[in-house]
Design a protein around this motif. Structure first.
Motif, PDB file in Angstrom:
ATOM      1  N   PHE A  24       0.853  -1.187   0.000  1.00  0.00           N
ATOM      2  CA  PHE A  24       0.000   0.000   0.000  1.00  0.00           C
ATOM      3  C   PHE A  24       0.888   1.235   0.000  1.00  0.00           C
ATOM      4  O   PHE A  24       2.097   1.149   0.240  1.00  0.00           O
ATOM      5  N   THR A  25       0.296   2.370  -0.304  1.00  0.00           N
ATOM      6  CA  THR A  25       1.049   3.621  -0.348  1.00  0.00           C
ATOM      7  C   THR A  25       0.518   4.597   0.695  1.00  0.00           C
ATOM      8  O   THR A  25      -0.675   4.601   1.022  1.00  0.00           O
ATOM      9  N   VAL A  26       1.421   5.403   1.197  1.00  0.00           N
ATOM     10  CA  VAL A  26       1.084   6.452   2.168  1.00  0.00           C
ATOM     11  C   VAL A  26       1.582   7.770   1.596  1.00  0.00           C
ATOM     12  O   VAL A  26       2.781   7.912   1.316  1.00  0.00           O
ATOM     13  N   THR A  27       0.670   8.704   1.409  1.00  0.00           N
ATOM     14  CA  THR A  27       1.031  10.003   0.844  1.00  0.00           C
ATOM     15  C   THR A  27       0.721  11.102   1.847  1.00  0.00           C
ATOM     16  O   THR A  27      -0.421  11.224   2.310  1.00  0.00           O
ATOM     17  N   VAL A  28       1.736  11.874   2.212  1.00  0.00           N
ATOM     18  CA  VAL A  28       1.535  13.015   3.104  1.00  0.00           C
ATOM     19  C   VAL A  28       1.548  14.284   2.256  1.00  0.00           C
ATOM     20  O   VAL A  28       2.290  14.385   1.279  1.00  0.00           O
ATOM     21  N   SER A  29       0.707  15.231   2.642  1.00  0.00           N
ATOM     22  CA  SER A  29       0.570  16.469   1.869  1.00  0.00           C
ATOM     23  C   SER A  29       0.666  17.683   2.780  1.00  0.00           C
ATOM     24  O   SER A  29       0.434  17.598   3.999  1.00  0.00           O
ATOM     25  N   ALA A  30       0.996  18.804   2.178  1.00  0.00           N
ATOM     26  CA  ALA A  30       1.035  20.079   2.902  1.00  0.00           C
ATOM     27  C   ALA A  30       0.732  21.199   1.926  1.00  0.00           C
ATOM     28  O   ALA A  30       1.038  21.099   0.733  1.00  0.00           O
ATOM     29  N   ASN A  65      10.674   5.197  -0.297  1.00  0.00           N
ATOM     30  CA  ASN A  65      10.208   6.562  -0.504  1.00  0.00           C
ATOM     31  C   ASN A  65      10.031   6.805  -1.992  1.00  0.00           C
ATOM     32  O   ASN A  65      10.952   6.566  -2.774  1.00  0.00           O
ATOM     33  N   GLY A  66       8.862   7.250  -2.329  1.00  0.00           N
ATOM     34  CA  GLY A  66       8.561   7.455  -3.734  1.00  0.00           C
ATOM     35  C   GLY A  66       8.770   8.895  -4.154  1.00  0.00           C
ATOM     36  O   GLY A  66       9.723   9.553  -3.747  1.00  0.00           O
ATOM     37  N   GLN A  67       7.833   9.385  -4.908  1.00  0.00           N
ATOM     38  CA  GLN A  67       7.980  10.695  -5.530  1.00  0.00           C
ATOM     39  C   GLN A  67       7.757  11.828  -4.540  1.00  0.00           C
ATOM     40  O   GLN A  67       6.799  11.835  -3.772  1.00  0.00           O
ATOM     41  N   LEU A  68       8.661  12.783  -4.564  1.00  0.00           N
ATOM     42  CA  LEU A  68       8.504  14.041  -3.827  1.00  0.00           C
ATOM     43  C   LEU A  68       8.051  15.102  -4.814  1.00  0.00           C
ATOM     44  O   LEU A  68       8.672  15.293  -5.863  1.00  0.00           O
ATOM     45  N   VAL A  88       4.688  13.736  -0.393  1.00  0.00           N
ATOM     46  CA  VAL A  88       5.688  12.672  -0.397  1.00  0.00           C
ATOM     47  C   VAL A  88       4.948  11.349  -0.273  1.00  0.00           C
ATOM     48  O   VAL A  88       4.074  11.197   0.590  1.00  0.00           O
ATOM     49  N   THR A  89       5.294  10.393  -1.135  1.00  0.00           N
ATOM     50  CA  THR A  89       4.631   9.088  -1.124  1.00  0.00           C
ATOM     51  C   THR A  89       5.626   8.003  -0.734  1.00  0.00           C
ATOM     52  O   THR A  89       6.754   7.964  -1.229  1.00  0.00           O
ATOM     53  N   THR A  90       5.183   7.126   0.163  1.00  0.00           N
ATOM     54  CA  THR A  90       5.985   5.982   0.598  1.00  0.00           C
ATOM     55  C   THR A  90       5.242   4.702   0.260  1.00  0.00           C
ATOM     56  O   THR A  90       4.055   4.566   0.579  1.00  0.00           O
ATOM     57  N   ALA A  91       5.917   3.777  -0.410  1.00  0.00           N
ATOM     58  CA  ALA A  91       5.340   2.464  -0.708  1.00  0.00           C
ATOM     59  C   ALA A  91       5.751   1.492   0.392  1.00  0.00           C
ATOM     60  O   ALA A  91       6.931   1.393   0.736  1.00  0.00           O
ATOM     61  N   VAL A  92       4.777   0.790   0.942  1.00  0.00           N
ATOM     62  CA  VAL A  92       5.007  -0.110   2.078  1.00  0.00           C
ATOM     63  C   VAL A  92       4.626  -1.533   1.678  1.00  0.00           C
ATOM     64  O   VAL A  92       3.571  -1.758   1.081  1.00  0.00           O
ATOM     65  N   VAL A 115      -3.950   7.115   2.471  1.00  0.00           N
ATOM     66  CA  VAL A 115      -3.499   5.731   2.394  1.00  0.00           C
ATOM     67  C   VAL A 115      -4.276   5.033   1.287  1.00  0.00           C
ATOM     68  O   VAL A 115      -5.511   5.119   1.242  1.00  0.00           O
ATOM     69  N   ALA A 116      -3.579   4.356   0.393  1.00  0.00           N
ATOM     70  CA  ALA A 116      -4.227   3.659  -0.722  1.00  0.00           C
ATOM     71  C   ALA A 116      -3.747   2.218  -0.768  1.00  0.00           C
ATOM     72  O   ALA A 116      -2.570   1.932  -0.591  1.00  0.00           O
ATOM     73  N   GLY A 117      -4.692   1.306  -1.020  1.00  0.00           N
ATOM     74  CA  GLY A 117      -4.365  -0.117  -1.102  1.00  0.00           C
ATOM     75  C   GLY A 117      -5.175  -0.911  -0.089  1.00  0.00           C
ATOM     76  O   GLY A 117      -6.191  -0.420   0.406  1.00  0.00           O
ATOM     77  N   PRO A 118      -4.734  -2.099   0.230  1.00  0.00           N
ATOM     78  CA  PRO A 118      -3.527  -2.762  -0.271  1.00  0.00           C
ATOM     79  C   PRO A 118      -3.749  -3.477  -1.596  1.00  0.00           C
ATOM     80  O   PRO A 118      -4.871  -3.765  -1.982  1.00  0.00           O
ATOM     81  N   TRP A 119      -2.624  -3.770  -2.245  1.00  0.00           N
ATOM     82  CA  TRP A 119      -2.612  -4.606  -3.433  1.00  0.00           C
ATOM     83  C   TRP A 119      -1.908  -5.911  -3.079  1.00  0.00           C
ATOM     84  O   TRP A 119      -0.804  -5.892  -2.522  1.00  0.00           O
ATOM     85  N   TRP A 120      -2.545  -7.020  -3.392  1.00  0.00           N
ATOM     86  CA  TRP A 120      -2.013  -8.325  -3.011  1.00  0.00           C
ATOM     87  C   TRP A 120      -1.107  -8.867  -4.107  1.00  0.00           C
ATOM     88  O   TRP A 120      -1.336  -8.627  -5.291  1.00  0.00           O
TER      89      TRP A 120
END
Length: 213
Positions: A24-30, A65-68, A88-92, A115-120
């Protein structure tokens, strides 16, 4: 041997197996009018996510850590900047599904976090792939023997074996259900999606002289 009759067959195998990984991905925004404030908030929120992932310990198998992204918001009529955005997006990657829902909810409870996902998925070296290949070869041999038997012959040797490909389904998005009762913490039920795995081979076998008529 070169003059022996040959039978050509295709062997196939299809399996549905339990997933081994969840991603899954976690994206924080500001967002703020001031660029430095935007960057500071973004860094603070990303750090809070890192703290939660660190606290998860071995539950988190991998994180990347993905795309900033940092970009200005301008008015339609010109280039005047009215605000700055950042993300900033983090793939977990998680292998312990029992703790997956709780971890995702903890992350989603943070300020300005998506938070998006999960993908199995299966691991690249999953035994499921090897088992499917073996099953495809066994299917090819069984078919060759059936054809030979129908001709009153028997399979004598393998001439050629070609792997036509091993296919796995693309990662599948989970079905999720949220539940909250009173002041109890929210619960997230996730249904791991079975992963289809398919293998196919093409084989040529020599057979003994058919008994015709």
């Amino acid at each position: 041997m070169s003059d022996a009759p040959v039978v050509a067959v295709r062997g196939e195998a299809y399996r549905e197996v339990a997933p081994e990984l969840a991603r899954f991905t976690v994206t924080v925004s500001a967002r703020d009018r001031d660029r430095e404030t935007t960057l500071t908030r973004l860094a603070e929120r990303a750090a809070a996510v890192r703290v939660l992932l660190d606290a998860a310990g071995p539950v988190v198998e991998r994180r990347e850590n993905g795309q900033l992204r940092v970009w200005p918001e301008t008015r339609r009529s010109g280039e005047r900047v009215v605000a700055y955005h950042g993300s900033v997006t983090t793939a977990v990657t998680v292998a312990d599904f029992t703790a997956l829902g709780e971890l995702m909810l903890r992350l989603a409870d943070q300020d300005q976090v998506e938070v998006a996902g999960p993908w199995w998925a299966l691991r690249p070296d999953s035994p499921a792939y090897r088992e499917a290949r073996h099953a495809a070869i066994a299917d090819a041999l069984a078919r060759a023997r059936e054809y030979a038997e129908a001709l009153g012959a028997r399979v004598t040797a393998l001439v050629e074996l070609a792997d036509t490909g091993l296919a796995a389904a693309p990662p599948m998005l989970a079905k999720a259900a949220y539940a909250r009762a009173g002041d109890a913490p929210p619960e997230l039920e996730l249904d791991p999606q079975p992963q289809p795995v398919q293998a196919a081979v093409e084989a040529r076998f020599t057979i003994s002289e058919p008994v015709l008529g």
